[in-house]
Design a protein around this motif. Sequence first.
Motif, short mmCIF file in Angstrom:
data_model
loop_
_atom_site.label_atom_id
_atom_site.label_comp_id
_atom_site.label_asym_id
_atom_site.label_seq_id
_atom_site.Cartn_x
_atom_site.Cartn_y
_atom_site.Cartn_z
N ILE A 203 -12.56 16.82 -24.19
CA ILE A 203 -12.23 15.70 -25.08
C ILE A 203 -11.35 14.67 -24.39
N TYR A 204 -10.42 15.13 -23.56
CA TYR A 204 -9.45 14.22 -22.94
C TYR A 204 -9.73 13.98 -21.45
N SER A 205 -10.96 14.23 -21.04
CA SER A 205 -11.44 13.91 -19.68
C SER A 205 -10.58 14.53 -18.58
N ASN A 206 -10.43 15.84 -18.71
CA ASN A 206 -9.75 16.62 -17.67
C ASN A 206 -8.37 16.02 -17.33
N PRO A 207 -7.44 15.98 -18.30
CA PRO A 207 -6.15 15.31 -18.08
C PRO A 207 -5.30 16.04 -17.04
N ALA A 208 -4.45 15.26 -16.36
CA ALA A 208 -3.55 15.84 -15.36
C ALA A 208 -2.24 16.31 -15.96
N SER A 209 -1.95 15.87 -17.17
CA SER A 209 -0.70 16.28 -17.83
C SER A 209 -0.91 16.28 -19.34
N ILE A 210 0.10 16.75 -20.04
CA ILE A 210 0.02 16.76 -21.51
C ILE A 210 0.54 15.46 -22.10
N PHE A 211 0.87 14.49 -21.28
CA PHE A 211 1.55 13.29 -21.77
C PHE A 211 0.58 12.16 -22.09
N LEU A 212 0.99 11.36 -23.08
CA LEU A 212 0.22 10.21 -23.53
C LEU A 212 1.02 8.94 -23.24
N THR A 213 0.37 7.96 -22.65
CA THR A 213 1.00 6.65 -22.44
C THR A 213 0.23 5.61 -23.24
N ALA A 214 0.92 4.95 -24.17
CA ALA A 214 0.26 3.98 -25.05
C ALA A 214 1.30 3.04 -25.63
N LYS A 215 0.82 2.02 -26.34
CA LYS A 215 1.71 1.09 -27.02
C LYS A 215 2.37 1.77 -28.22
N ALA A 216 3.59 1.36 -28.48
CA ALA A 216 4.34 1.96 -29.60
C ALA A 216 3.60 1.76 -30.92
N ASN A 217 3.04 0.57 -31.16
CA ASN A 217 2.33 0.33 -32.41
C ASN A 217 1.15 1.27 -32.59
N ASP A 218 0.43 1.56 -31.50
CA ASP A 218 -0.70 2.48 -31.59
C ASP A 218 -0.24 3.89 -31.92
N ILE A 219 0.86 4.31 -31.32
CA ILE A 219 1.38 5.66 -31.56
C ILE A 219 1.89 5.81 -32.99
N LEU A 220 2.50 4.76 -33.52
CA LEU A 220 3.14 4.88 -34.83
C LEU A 220 2.18 4.64 -35.99
N PHE A 221 1.43 3.53 -35.98
CA PHE A 221 0.63 3.18 -37.15
C PHE A 221 -0.83 2.83 -36.84
N ASP A 222 -1.08 2.13 -35.74
CA ASP A 222 -2.44 1.61 -35.51
C ASP A 222 -3.43 2.69 -35.10
N GLY A 223 -2.99 3.64 -34.31
CA GLY A 223 -3.85 4.75 -33.96
C GLY A 223 -4.24 4.81 -32.49
N VAL A 224 -4.26 6.02 -31.95
CA VAL A 224 -4.72 6.31 -30.59
C VAL A 224 -6.07 7.01 -30.71
N ILE A 225 -7.05 6.54 -29.95
CA ILE A 225 -8.42 7.02 -30.07
C ILE A 225 -8.58 8.43 -29.49
N ILE A 226 -9.31 9.26 -30.23
CA ILE A 226 -9.75 10.57 -29.74
C ILE A 226 -11.27 10.51 -29.61
N ASN A 227 -11.76 10.73 -28.43
CA ASN A 227 -13.20 10.63 -28.17
C ASN A 227 -13.88 11.99 -28.42
N CYS A 228 -14.66 12.06 -29.47
CA CYS A 228 -15.37 13.29 -29.78
C CYS A 228 -16.86 13.20 -29.45
N ASP A 229 -17.22 12.26 -28.58
CA ASP A 229 -18.61 12.16 -28.13
C ASP A 229 -18.80 13.10 -26.94
N VAL A 230 -18.73 14.40 -27.22
CA VAL A 230 -18.81 15.44 -26.18
C VAL A 230 -20.01 16.34 -26.48
#
Length: 561
Positions: A203-230
């Motif tokens: 789902i997360y394309s073989n991530p190197a860490s458990i950490f997410l880097t994104a804009k604060a607005n996306d994390i709080l209210f707008d949303g961070v995308i999860i790709n379920c096209d697997v």
Amino acid sequence: MSPVKRSSILSFIFPKAYLVRYVVDTIRRFYNLMVQSATKIKMKLPVKLGIGSSVLFVFIVLVGFVVFPKMITSKIKSMVNLKPGTEIRDMFLKIPFGLEFRVYIFNVTNPMEVQRGQAPSLKEVGPFCYEEWKEKVDVQDMEGDDTILYNAKDTFIQVMWPGCLSGTEVVTIPHPMILGMVNTVVIQKPGALTLVNKAIKSIYSNPASIFLTAKANDILFDGVIINCDVKDFAGKAICSQLKEAPTLRHVSENELAFALLAPKNATPGKRIKAARGVNNFKDVGRILEYDGVDKIDVWPTDECNAIRGTDGTIFPPLLSEEEGLVSFAPDLCRSLVAEFQQKTKYDGIPVRKYSATLGDMSKNEDEKCYCPTPETCLKKGIMDLYKCIGVPIYVSLPHFYETHESYLKGVKGLRPDKSKHEIIILFEGMTGGPVYAKKRLQFNMPLQANPKVDIFNNFTESVLPIFWVEEGVELNNTFTKPLKDLFKIQKIVKITTWTVLLGSLLGLSAAGYLFFKESGTADITPVHKVHPSDSRKTISTVSGNNLEGIDNHAMTKTDTD
């Protein structure tokens, strides 16, 4: 109804200063009537003054110390309830102003070092600011048992107050979905960790860490995308469960979005049944049922499952300091008690300061029911919400304020500060109104190594802060003026009462002095000098009788004898 009108909850208890003028005029008329009555029956001044002062003393004691306080308490009791048509109810159903809601995110500055086992280094980023509008919807009154049913709804609107950030800032946090999923499976079904490991890579394309880097607005209210096209089995299995999660937003058929605070925004909560307080003012706002039951079924004991207190937007009037402020927090599945700290003032109004903590389940027997298991308890100041929300999220006060020192030592960059991080309420006890409040909570996730998940191999165990929030209210003069007017009238009446009381005591003292002064004055008959020619008619100043018929011969004889 305008905010100004709503704020006049107490302004019509005693219109302007008419009550004070009425009390003074009544005293004056009563005193004049008493003096006129005494004059008609021709009493002496000390008696007049004594009677007048005595009557005045009794009158002012009754009015100033009995009648007036009872008038205030009686009026407050009759006003502070949630009966339809009252201004208190209008404010309870929809607060006429937005609360201040601030969010602070902990940016992890060394994510790859944390992956290799180092302690997380954190930098607070914020505040991100919002107006929080609180209202109750689907309201229904139950006249028979004096209750009200409603669903609470909070709506957040981003604002740019001085010092607030835009939300476009990029931050790095532990990925809530990855970390939350692994920690949950560890508790529920450890045997599925191998499947989860494969799903994370898919789902997360073989991530190197458990950490997410994104804009604060996306994390709080707008949303961070999860790709379920697997296509793989593990990815599809996990995605099928994610698609059923009510907290995730469906962007498209195979795309989901998660945000930390979005599920709460403009979403009605579960049904609440509360007392209106018409029959008993002490019950106003008290929650009787939550989601159709009179106690929750989360914790192992009845005491911890009990629903106690209000929803925090209203409290009963005339509370004693020892009772504390009790409120039920659905997000924590428990009631919290804010305890009295000290007396202080807010905008000139005498208030009480209350503060609350999360307690210490490791030592307090009454709080051990909040332990994750009977054998394992978290240390002071922190609480696991897994049994409440189904995800192992730890809640504490910001920057681990009032928590065990081991949590603070497990990370770098936190600076607990009482003035910035405590839960505080300034409360006006007579009317039951909070005039200033800061509710602060920090949300954390446990971080620990797990050899069955590749990117969890090398962690050093710690509790990792993600963000903290502050929900605050500071009433301005529009809303505090009615309280200030009430206390001003009380002060005037108090001064008038003590002045008249002192005057009546002085009058009694003066009357006593004059009375005894007049009583000590006697009429003395003057003594006349006796001449020889008056010897036959001598006046005795002892007996007051005339001594007649005694001649000189008899007197001479008597002297000789």
